[in-house]
Motif scaffolding. Structure first.
Motif, PDB file in Angstrom:
ATOM      1  N   ALA A 167       0.837  -1.205   0.000  1.00  0.00           N
ATOM      2  CA  ALA A 167       0.000   0.000   0.000  1.00  0.00           C
ATOM      3  C   ALA A 167       0.873   1.257   0.000  1.00  0.00           C
ATOM      4  O   ALA A 167       0.578   2.222  -0.710  1.00  0.00           O
ATOM      5  N   LYS A 168       1.967   1.236   0.791  1.00  0.00           N
ATOM      6  CA  LYS A 168       2.884   2.379   0.808  1.00  0.00           C
ATOM      7  C   LYS A 168       3.562   2.548  -0.552  1.00  0.00           C
ATOM      8  O   LYS A 168       3.725   3.672  -1.038  1.00  0.00           O
ATOM      9  N   MET A 169       3.961   1.431  -1.165  1.00  0.00           N
ATOM     10  CA  MET A 169       4.580   1.513  -2.491  1.00  0.00           C
ATOM     11  C   MET A 169       3.599   2.059  -3.518  1.00  0.00           C
ATOM     12  O   MET A 169       3.968   2.892  -4.348  1.00  0.00           O
ATOM     13  N   ASP A 170       2.362   1.615  -3.464  1.00  0.00           N
ATOM     14  CA  ASP A 170       1.343   2.116  -4.392  1.00  0.00           C
ATOM     15  C   ASP A 170       1.133   3.614  -4.210  1.00  0.00           C
ATOM     16  O   ASP A 170       0.995   4.360  -5.182  1.00  0.00           O
ATOM     17  N   GLU A 171       1.127   4.047  -2.945  1.00  0.00           N
ATOM     18  CA  GLU A 171       0.978   5.482  -2.654  1.00  0.00           C
ATOM     19  C   GLU A 171       2.170   6.270  -3.202  1.00  0.00           C
ATOM     20  O   GLU A 171       1.997   7.328  -3.809  1.00  0.00           O
ATOM     21  N   ASN A 172       3.378   5.751  -3.017  1.00  0.00           N
ATOM     22  CA  ASN A 172       4.579   6.415  -3.532  1.00  0.00           C
ATOM     23  C   ASN A 172       4.590   6.441  -5.058  1.00  0.00           C
ATOM     24  O   ASN A 172       4.997   7.436  -5.659  1.00  0.00           O
ATOM     25  N   MET A 173       4.140   5.347  -5.679  1.00  0.00           N
ATOM     26  CA  MET A 173       4.081   5.323  -7.143  1.00  0.00           C
ATOM     27  C   MET A 173       3.072   6.347  -7.663  1.00  0.00           C
ATOM     28  O   MET A 173       3.312   6.989  -8.680  1.00  0.00           O
ATOM     29  N   LYS A 174       1.969   6.509  -6.963  1.00  0.00           N
ATOM     30  CA  LYS A 174       0.971   7.511  -7.355  1.00  0.00           C
ATOM     31  C   LYS A 174       1.602   8.904  -7.289  1.00  0.00           C
ATOM     32  O   LYS A 174       1.427   9.717  -8.195  1.00  0.00           O
ATOM     33  N   PHE A 175       2.361   9.182  -6.212  1.00  0.00           N
ATOM     34  CA  PHE A 175       3.042  10.462  -6.067  1.00  0.00           C
ATOM     35  C   PHE A 175       4.049  10.673  -7.206  1.00  0.00           C
ATOM     36  O   PHE A 175       4.124  11.758  -7.789  1.00  0.00           O
TER      37      PHE A 175
END
Length: 171
Positions: A125-133
């Protein structure tokens, strides 16, 4: 074999379908979730109702139906949330196979391997959030920042190629 099971990150259980209890469990995952050995014995009598997240009950019923209909040796996977002793939930990935059946083909025992994937899901979930950023920053860089720079470069080219007199350059 006991030593291997003891150090394994996954839990291995044998679930007695008829008695609706675990007949064997390494308990590693449940112990990591705060349950003592004697609590596991009590919980195993009604395991899926004791610690399974209420919203995952239909998913468990569906998984059980698939197990009943499964072919010999077929592996079925399912991720469910189980309550820890501290009342928070861990997501556990189950990989099940019917180990033995009665004369009518109904499951008697199910062999289950269980792995706690809670940390994996949190990191994902953190990686997905960082990828979105990163995608947002990439978009801004290519569209919002690039457009003004391209405009300024175009104006500089106009000045260089079309305006020859010093008064025109100043203007």
């Amino acid at each position: 074999v006991q030593g291997i099971l003891k150090v394994s990150l996954s839990g291995i259980t044998m679930y007695d379908f008829m008695a609706k209890r675990m007949s064997f469990a390494t308990g590693n995952i449940m112990r990591d979730m705060g349950y003592a050995e004697e609590e596991l014995v009590h919980i195993s009598q009604n395991f899926y109702h004791e610690v399974l997240h209420p919203e995952d009950q239909p998913k468990m019923r569906d998984h059980t139906a698939k197990l009943i209909q499964s072919k010999p040796g077929q592996l079925l996977e399912c991720s469910l949330r189980f309550k820890s002793k501290q009342d928070n939930y861990h997501t556990i990935m189950l990989r099940d196979s019917v180990y033995s059946r009665d004369n009518q083909g109904y499951p008697q025992e199910v062999l289950c391997s269980a792995v706690d994937i809670t940390n994996y899901l949190t990191l994902k979930a953190k990686m997905d959030e960082n990828m979105k950023f990163i995608h947002e920053m990439s978009f801004k860089n290519s569209h919002e920042m690039r457009a003004p720079v391209a405009t300024m470069l175009g104006l500089l080219r106009l000045i260089k190629f079309e305006l020859h007199s010093p008064a025109a350059v100043e203007e």
